[in-house]
Write an enzyme that holds these catalytic residues in place. Sequence first.
Site, PDB file in Angstrom:
ATOM      1  N   GLU A 152       1.110  -1.284  -0.111  1.00  0.00           N
ATOM      2  CA  GLU A 152       0.174  -0.340  -0.159  1.00  0.00           C
ATOM      3  C   GLU A 152       0.461   1.198   0.181  1.00  0.00           C
ATOM      4  O   GLU A 152       1.556   1.869   0.926  1.00  0.00           O
ATOM      5  CB  GLU A 152      -0.835  -0.137   1.047  1.00  0.00           C
ATOM      6  N   GLU A 158       3.413  10.671   6.651  1.00  0.00           N
ATOM      7  CA  GLU A 158       3.996   9.397   6.666  1.00  0.00           C
ATOM      8  C   GLU A 158       4.649   8.562   6.693  1.00  0.00           C
ATOM      9  O   GLU A 158       4.866   7.401   7.829  1.00  0.00           O
ATOM     10  CB  GLU A 158       1.651   8.792   7.125  1.00  0.00           C
ATOM     11  N   ASP A 185      -4.531   3.228  -1.818  1.00  0.00           N
ATOM     12  CA  ASP A 185      -5.635   3.628  -0.886  1.00  0.00           C
ATOM     13  C   ASP A 185      -6.184   5.378  -1.419  1.00  0.00           C
ATOM     14  O   ASP A 185      -4.792   6.550  -1.384  1.00  0.00           O
ATOM     15  CB  ASP A 185      -5.500   3.939   0.609  1.00  0.00           C
ATOM     16  N   HIS A 188      -4.583   8.158   0.390  1.00  0.00           N
ATOM     17  CA  HIS A 188      -2.983   8.073  -0.128  1.00  0.00           C
ATOM     18  C   HIS A 188      -2.723   9.234  -1.573  1.00  0.00           C
ATOM     19  O   HIS A 188      -2.037  10.176  -1.651  1.00  0.00           O
ATOM     20  CB  HIS A 188      -2.654   7.011   0.355  1.00  0.00           C
ATOM     21  N   HIS A 211      -8.227   0.455  -0.742  1.00  0.00           N
ATOM     22  CA  HIS A 211      -8.731   0.938   0.367  1.00  0.00           C
ATOM     23  C   HIS A 211      -9.921   3.062   0.483  1.00  0.00           C
ATOM     24  O   HIS A 211      -9.035   3.254  -0.806  1.00  0.00           O
ATOM     25  CB  HIS A 211      -7.494   1.485   0.989  1.00  0.00           C
ATOM     26  N   ARG A 217      -9.932  11.979   5.103  1.00  0.00           N
ATOM     27  CA  ARG A 217      -9.797  10.322   5.570  1.00  0.00           C
ATOM     28  C   ARG A 217     -11.510  10.373   6.232  1.00  0.00           C
ATOM     29  O   ARG A 217     -11.353   9.330   7.662  1.00  0.00           O
ATOM     30  CB  ARG A 217      -8.771  10.585   6.542  1.00  0.00           C
ATOM     31  N   GLU A 246     -11.442   2.913   5.245  1.00  0.00           N
ATOM     32  CA  GLU A 246     -10.712   3.066   6.095  1.00  0.00           C
ATOM     33  C   GLU A 246     -10.451   4.457   6.550  1.00  0.00           C
ATOM     34  O   GLU A 246      -9.760   5.167   6.034  1.00  0.00           O
ATOM     35  CB  GLU A 246      -9.563   2.427   5.971  1.00  0.00           C
TER      36      GLU A 246
HETATM   37  C1  LER Z   1      -2.988   1.875   6.019  1.00  0.00           C
HETATM   38  O1  LER Z   1      -3.940   1.089   5.346  1.00  0.00           O
HETATM   39  C2  LER Z   1      -2.352   3.367   5.652  1.00  0.00           C
HETATM   40  O2  LER Z   1      -3.798   4.215   5.655  1.00  0.00           O
HETATM   41  C3  LER Z   1      -1.784   4.555   5.810  1.00  0.00           C
HETATM   42  O3  LER Z   1      -2.361   5.271   6.635  1.00  0.00           O
HETATM   43  C4  LER Z   1      -1.420   3.787   7.656  1.00  0.00           C
HETATM   44  O4  LER Z   1      -1.097   2.464   7.599  1.00  0.00           O
HETATM   45 MN    MN Z   2      -5.032   2.658   3.765  1.00  0.00          MN
END
Ligand code: LER
Ligand code: MN
Length: 281
Positions: A152, A158, A185, A188, A211, A217, A246
């Site tokens: 991912e 992060e 995701d 991100h 995701h 978020r 998520e």
């Molecule tokens: C986890 O799925 C994620 O999106 C990250 O920001 C943290 O691991």
């Molecule tokens: Mn994620």
Amino acid sequence: MKLSVAIAGEYALPSAFVVWRGFEQSIKKAAEFGYQGVELALKTADEINRHKLERWLQQSNVEVSCISTGQVFADLGLCFTHPDADVRAKVVEIFKGFIDLAKDFGRLVNVGRVRGFIPEGQVFERAEELFIDTARRICDIAGPLGVNIIIEPVNRYEINFINNLDQAAELIKKVGRNNLGLMPDVFHMNIEDAKIGESLIRNSTLIQYIHLADSNRLAPGYGHLDFDEIFSALEVFGFNGWASIEILPKPDPDTAARKAAEYILPRISEYNKKIYGKKKQ
Ligand code: LER
Ligand code: MN
């Protein structure tokens, strides 16, 4: 496509990014709110009793979509690129447990923040080398058990290693294992990928899971992400895996989970009609 929601154990840190905590209750709630699956955010495999898990899933008619592993990094401080070989061996041991669980539940194990970062003073190439070595060891344990590992990409605020889909795809090629795939995701991607739809399509052959969260978020529908663009892109390559919610548990866990399901389930239903025809949904 089916919809799942990320859940964790009762004492998971806020950085687990799940709406509900406590496995038994969360599985019940997931079913109640219309989810077909749960993504288990675990620190180690023995956090959950597999016999109880089996029973809870059966009682609620819910499946495990994937095992996610962010807490191995966020809580235990372990990662694939750690300079200490003993720490990397510990990561492999923990993943062995996840893989053994995943062979009976979901067959997918995610690698998010646990891929690690480039420490100060270290060069990208060294982090890459360590990542490739750890990833190969884990893929080689998972392969014979029918389990896939999915990377991912995570945004730059992060982690400083593997931020967008193209970077992940390049590394996947270098690892050279066919049970290694990609898990975008969209939260991100909104920060890192120039065009979300185009990036999904460009990397489509590797994508096994996705995701979903909005730009802030929160639950899809609370931010400014264009979910029509995302679903249209998935349609281009007929994505038929899990989409997993998520998100932050705000304004409160139930409202967040309900809002996400209300926003995404009708889109999935429409999507499935187009992809599989009118009967299957
Ligand atoms: C986890 O799925 C994620 O999106 C990250 O920001 C943290 O691991
Ligand atoms: Mn994620």
